[in-house]
Design an enzyme around this catalytic site. Structure first.
Site, PDB file in Angstrom:
ATOM      1  N   ARG A 136       0.862  -1.181   0.000  1.00 26.88           N
ATOM      2  CA  ARG A 136       0.000   0.000   0.000  1.00 26.88           C
ATOM      3  C   ARG A 136       0.892   1.221   0.000  1.00 26.88           C
ATOM      4  O   ARG A 136       1.873   1.280   0.776  1.00 26.88           O
ATOM      5  CB  ARG A 136      -0.870   0.053   1.264  1.00 26.88           C
ATOM      6  CG  ARG A 136      -2.025  -0.922   1.304  1.00 26.88           C
ATOM      7  CD  ARG A 136      -2.600  -0.980   2.692  1.00 26.88           C
ATOM      8  NE  ARG A 136      -1.562  -1.389   3.629  1.00 26.88           N
ATOM      9  CZ  ARG A 136      -1.551  -1.031   4.913  1.00 26.88           C
ATOM     10  NH1 ARG A 136      -2.469  -0.226   5.389  1.00 26.88           N
ATOM     11  NH2 ARG A 136      -0.589  -1.451   5.709  1.00 26.88           N
ATOM     12  N   CYS A 166      -3.759   1.455  -8.529  1.00 21.70           N
ATOM     13  CA  CYS A 166      -4.074   0.016  -8.514  1.00 21.70           C
ATOM     14  C   CYS A 166      -5.557  -0.317  -8.603  1.00 21.70           C
ATOM     15  O   CYS A 166      -5.998  -0.937  -9.577  1.00 21.70           O
ATOM     16  CB  CYS A 166      -3.456  -0.614  -7.269  1.00 21.70           C
ATOM     17  SG  CYS A 166      -1.664  -0.588  -7.336  1.00 21.70           S
TER      18      CYS A 166
HETATM   19  C1  UDX Z   1       3.880  -0.850 -11.276  1.00 21.89           C
HETATM   20  C2  UDX Z   1       2.862  -1.396 -12.209  1.00 21.89           C
HETATM   21  O1  UDX Z   1       2.576  -0.390 -13.103  1.00 21.89           O
HETATM   22  C3  UDX Z   1       1.577  -1.773 -11.569  1.00 21.89           C
HETATM   23  O2  UDX Z   1       0.819  -2.547 -12.412  1.00 21.89           O
HETATM   24  C4  UDX Z   1       1.771  -2.594 -10.439  1.00 21.89           C
HETATM   25  O3  UDX Z   1       0.561  -2.737  -9.806  1.00 21.89           O
HETATM   26  C5  UDX Z   1       2.729  -1.954  -9.588  1.00 21.89           C
HETATM   27  O4  UDX Z   1       3.980  -1.727 -10.260  1.00 21.89           O
HETATM   28  P1  UDX Z   1       4.417   1.481 -10.345  1.00 21.89           P
HETATM   29  O5  UDX Z   1       5.608   0.940  -9.632  1.00 21.89           O
HETATM   30  O6  UDX Z   1       3.619   2.468  -9.676  1.00 21.89           O
HETATM   31  O7  UDX Z   1       3.417   0.321 -10.765  1.00 21.89           O
HETATM   32  O8  UDX Z   1       4.904   1.849 -11.821  1.00 21.89           O
HETATM   33  P2  UDX Z   1       5.408   3.176 -12.447  1.00 21.89           P
HETATM   34  O9  UDX Z   1       5.417   4.253 -11.457  1.00 21.89           O
HETATM   35  O10 UDX Z   1       4.692   3.272 -13.712  1.00 21.89           O
HETATM   36  O11 UDX Z   1       6.983   2.842 -12.735  1.00 21.89           O
HETATM   37  C6  UDX Z   1       7.388   2.002 -13.731  1.00 21.89           C
HETATM   38  C7  UDX Z   1       8.889   2.290 -13.976  1.00 21.89           C
HETATM   39  O12 UDX Z   1       9.315   1.435 -15.028  1.00 21.89           O
HETATM   40  C8  UDX Z   1       9.167   3.724 -14.419  1.00 21.89           C
HETATM   41  O13 UDX Z   1      10.236   4.227 -13.662  1.00 21.89           O
HETATM   42  C9  UDX Z   1       9.575   3.575 -15.891  1.00 21.89           C
HETATM   43  O14 UDX Z   1      10.572   4.517 -16.280  1.00 21.89           O
HETATM   44  C10 UDX Z   1      10.158   2.184 -15.900  1.00 21.89           C
HETATM   45  N1  UDX Z   1      10.133   1.519 -17.207  1.00 21.89           N
HETATM   46  C11 UDX Z   1       8.949   1.407 -17.871  1.00 21.89           C
HETATM   47  C12 UDX Z   1      11.339   0.993 -17.717  1.00 21.89           C
HETATM   48  O15 UDX Z   1      12.376   1.115 -17.106  1.00 21.89           O
HETATM   49  N2  UDX Z   1      11.314   0.353 -18.915  1.00 21.89           N
HETATM   50  C13 UDX Z   1      10.160   0.216 -19.627  1.00 21.89           C
HETATM   51  O16 UDX Z   1      10.209  -0.384 -20.702  1.00 21.89           O
HETATM   52  C14 UDX Z   1       8.948   0.762 -19.091  1.00 21.89           C
HETATM   53  C1  UDX Z   2      -3.882  -0.890  -2.844  1.00 18.95           C
HETATM   54  C2  UDX Z   2      -3.914  -2.187  -2.038  1.00 18.95           C
HETATM   55  O1  UDX Z   2      -4.306  -1.906  -0.716  1.00 18.95           O
HETATM   56  C3  UDX Z   2      -2.533  -2.833  -2.053  1.00 18.95           C
HETATM   57  O2  UDX Z   2      -2.560  -4.082  -1.382  1.00 18.95           O
HETATM   58  C4  UDX Z   2      -2.113  -3.059  -3.502  1.00 18.95           C
HETATM   59  O3  UDX Z   2      -0.843  -3.603  -3.578  1.00 18.95           O
HETATM   60  C5  UDX Z   2      -2.129  -1.774  -4.261  1.00 18.95           C
HETATM   61  O4  UDX Z   2      -3.407  -1.175  -4.171  1.00 18.95           O
HETATM   62  P1  UDX Z   2      -3.081   1.578  -2.468  1.00 18.95           P
HETATM   63  O5  UDX Z   2      -3.535   1.824  -3.854  1.00 18.95           O
HETATM   64  O6  UDX Z   2      -1.793   2.139  -2.020  1.00 18.95           O
HETATM   65  O7  UDX Z   2      -3.031  -0.019  -2.190  1.00 18.95           O
HETATM   66  O8  UDX Z   2      -4.215   2.201  -1.512  1.00 18.95           O
HETATM   67  P2  UDX Z   2      -5.242   1.722  -0.405  1.00 18.95           P
HETATM   68  O9  UDX Z   2      -4.727   2.061   0.929  1.00 18.95           O
HETATM   69  O10 UDX Z   2      -5.652   0.356  -0.653  1.00 18.95           O
HETATM   70  O11 UDX Z   2      -6.459   2.714  -0.753  1.00 18.95           O
HETATM   71  C6  UDX Z   2      -7.011   2.671  -2.038  1.00 18.95           C
HETATM   72  C7  UDX Z   2      -8.126   3.712  -2.154  1.00 18.95           C
HETATM   73  O12 UDX Z   2      -9.250   3.289  -1.397  1.00 18.95           O
HETATM   74  C8  UDX Z   2      -7.739   5.099  -1.647  1.00 18.95           C
HETATM   75  O13 UDX Z   2      -8.253   6.071  -2.522  1.00 18.95           O
HETATM   76  C9  UDX Z   2      -8.449   5.174  -0.290  1.00 18.95           C
HETATM   77  O14 UDX Z   2      -8.806   6.504   0.045  1.00 18.95           O
HETATM   78  C10 UDX Z   2      -9.713   4.351  -0.564  1.00 18.95           C
HETATM   79  N1  UDX Z   2     -10.309   3.749   0.646  1.00 18.95           N
HETATM   80  C11 UDX Z   2      -9.594   2.818   1.352  1.00 18.95           C
HETATM   81  C12 UDX Z   2     -11.614   4.114   1.010  1.00 18.95           C
HETATM   82  O15 UDX Z   2     -12.262   4.945   0.366  1.00 18.95           O
HETATM   83  N2  UDX Z   2     -12.184   3.505   2.105  1.00 18.95           N
HETATM   84  C13 UDX Z   2     -11.509   2.557   2.841  1.00 18.95           C
HETATM   85  O16 UDX Z   2     -12.085   2.044   3.820  1.00 18.95           O
HETATM   86  C14 UDX Z   2     -10.167   2.206   2.458  1.00 18.95           C
END
Ligand code: UDX
Ligand code: UDX
Length: 441
Positions: free
Chosen positions: A157, A268
């Site tokens: 999270r 996510c």
């Molecule tokens: C990633 C996935 O997008 C998501 O599906 C999963 O749930 C969590 O991991 P996040 O870590 O938030 O999410 O991704 P993002 O912030 O988009 O970072 C991806 C990184 O990969 C960026 O730094 C980008 O520059 C890099 N990248 C992307 C590469 O190095 N090579 C590529 O070909 C594409």
């Molecule tokens: C989520 C999952 O929790 C995590 O396990 C997964 O790996 C990535 O996606 P994250 O996206 O960081 O994590 O946020 P989370 O804390 O789950 O909250 C998601 C959204 O739900 C936020 O916008 C939050 O405000 C909302 N939320 C959460 C509610 O509106 N009500 C709740 O009771 C809990």
């Protein structure tokens, strides 16, 4: 162990840093050179508590390194984590181009046995496709190098990512066969986690991939359930916080993720529920529950905007103070944040916005630059200056006990819409404010 993280986004950077902190040698590969240069100087691309200190220590100890050199990164490690973005396509399905291009590079440079770990959230069946792509690249090189592709979804999270990695509810590993080499190595890699009694489950790859989507969809379903119920509470005069408390005491239900508010956001939930919905549709399976989760969430954002509009008897020319822009507290991430949709609606209806967020304003300004109708406060109290209403959209801790006397003095009319139900309605009314929450009595 020698580990490579491909992609230093949220997941790649947090996972890589935590694995380095367990003593592994971790090299982070990313195509974004600027981002890597900053990382080497200890400048984090994201706001995540504890990450900078942990990264700095491991950079100093040369356990955490960064490179844009794909060949070096692939050839210098035993385990390669794929953590690149899997953004949604217009139809809600998942764009796997980045994942497949990494698979291609791995096949192109593989020099000995490797474990390739799918860490990014990928639709069911992706591990098989990654394996096929690597095999094709090896064939082009007339190589038969042994390798395994495993699925190891993350459950981090934002805002609690390091804690979630070090103390997960479970580690999930999906393998092609029950006796392959990778099982021993993945067990060793997560030994520090399982040592403190955290379960690691080994299953097949498709089930592992589906566990991730199903978990996120189930959590999102709870939120959409309680949000839709909040409308009824509003109509009949019940209190959604009392309702979720009473429900949550049932050990089969539990109290977490039953907080009604302005809707769920983030990189996510919205993307993963849409991704799962597309997978169900592509497999001609019933999917009404999953489309309902998404629709209810969009309705919730509209519900909030319309409540504010009715409280103000129209939005045109009104000044609205907003506290909270990030999709949740303790992060600067605004991806799919409900505030994006709600602020846009207010602007379209001619309102003036005075915004504040402790961490996410720089990201929000990229979408809504400062203008005649948009002002960003340096402090929360700047935002309420001359406002017709103050609305809470993210439940940052620092919004919980503000100086209501000062707010009342600064506002045009003492009126609060609590989009995250962080306040006690009676107390706020005693302070002389008109108060509305989400399904509060
Ligand atoms: C990633 C996935 O997008 C998501 O599906 C999963 O749930 C969590 O991991 P996040 O870590 O938030 O999410 O991704 P993002 O912030 O988009 O970072 C991806 C990184 O990969 C960026 O730094 C980008 O520059 C890099 N990248 C992307 C590469 O190095 N090579 C590529 O070909 C594409
Ligand atoms: C989520 C999952 O929790 C995590 O396990 C997964 O790996 C990535 O996606 P994250 O996206 O960081 O994590 O946020 P989370 O804390 O789950 O909250 C998601 C959204 O739900 C936020 O916008 C939050 O405000 C909302 N939320 C959460 C509610 O509106 N009500 C709740 O009771 C809990």
């Amino acid at each position: 162990m020698k580990i490579t993280m491909v992609g230093t986004g949220y997941v790649g950077l947090v996972t890589g840093t935590c694995l380095a902190d367990m003593g592994n040698d971790v090299i982070c590969l990313d195509k974004d050179e600027e981002k890597l240069k900053n990382l080497e100087k200890g400048i984090m691309p994201i706001y995540e508590r504890g990450l900078r200190d942990l990264a700095e220590r491991n950079i100093r100890e040369k356990r955490l390194m960064f490179t844009t050199d794909t060949k070096k990164a692939i050839q210098s490690s035993d385990v390669i984590f794929i953590c690149v973005g899997t953004p949604p396509k217009k139809d809600g399905s998942v764009d796997l181009n980045y994942v497949f291009s990494v698979a291609k590079s791995i096949g192109k440079y593989m020099n000995n046995y490797k474990i390739v770990v799918d860490k990014s959230t990928v639709p069911v069946g992706t591990a098989e496709k990654v394996e096929k792509i690597i095999k094709e690249e090896l064939k082009k090189r007339n190589k038969e190098t042994e390798f395994d592709v495993v699925s190891n979804p993350e459950f981090l999270r934002e805002g609690a990512a390091i804690k979630d990695f070090q103390n997960p509810d479970r580690v999930v590993v999906g393998t092609k066969t029950k006796d392959e080499k990778s099982i021993k190595i993945m067990e060793r890699l997560y030994r520090s986690t399982t040592r403190v009694g955290r379960p690691i489950i080994f299953t097949d790859r498709k089930s592992a991939e589906l566990i991730k989507y199903a978990s996120n969809a189930m959590l999102a379903a709870r939120i959409s359930f309680i949000n839709q119920l909040s409308h009824l509470c509003d109509k009949i005069g019940a209190d959604i916080k009392e309702v979720s408390k009473g429900m949550g005491l049932d050990s089969r239900i539990g109290s977490r993720f039953l907080q009604a508010g302005a809707g769920f956001g983030g990189s996510c939930f919205p993307k993963d529920v849409s991704g799962l919905l597309m997978t169900l549709k592509n497999n001609k399976c019933p999917s009404s529950i999953f489309s309902a989760i998404i629709n209810a969430n969009e309705e919730q954002k509209l519900f909030v905007a319309e409540k504010v509009e009715s409280l103000l008897h129209g939005l045109n020319g009104k000044t609205i103070a907003v506290w909270g822009l990030s999709f949740k507290p303790r992060t600067d991430d605004i991806r799919e944040s409900p505030s994006l949709t709600i602020v846009k609606m207010f602007l379209e209806k001619g309102a003036k916005l005075r915004l504040f967020d402790p961490e996410a304003m720089d990201n929000f300004k990229k979408v809504f630059p400062e203008s005649d109708n948009i002002y960003y406060g340096k402090k929360p109290y700047d935002a309420v200056e001359n406002a017709d209403i103050l609305i809470i959209l993210t439940e940052w801790d620092e919004f919980r006990e503000p100086d209501f006397g000062l707010i009342k003095k600064k506002m045009k009319s003492p009126r609060i819409f609590d989009g995250r139900n962080i306040y006690n309605p009676e107390e706020i009314k005693e302070e002389g404010f008109e108060y509305e929450g989400v399904g509060r009595r």
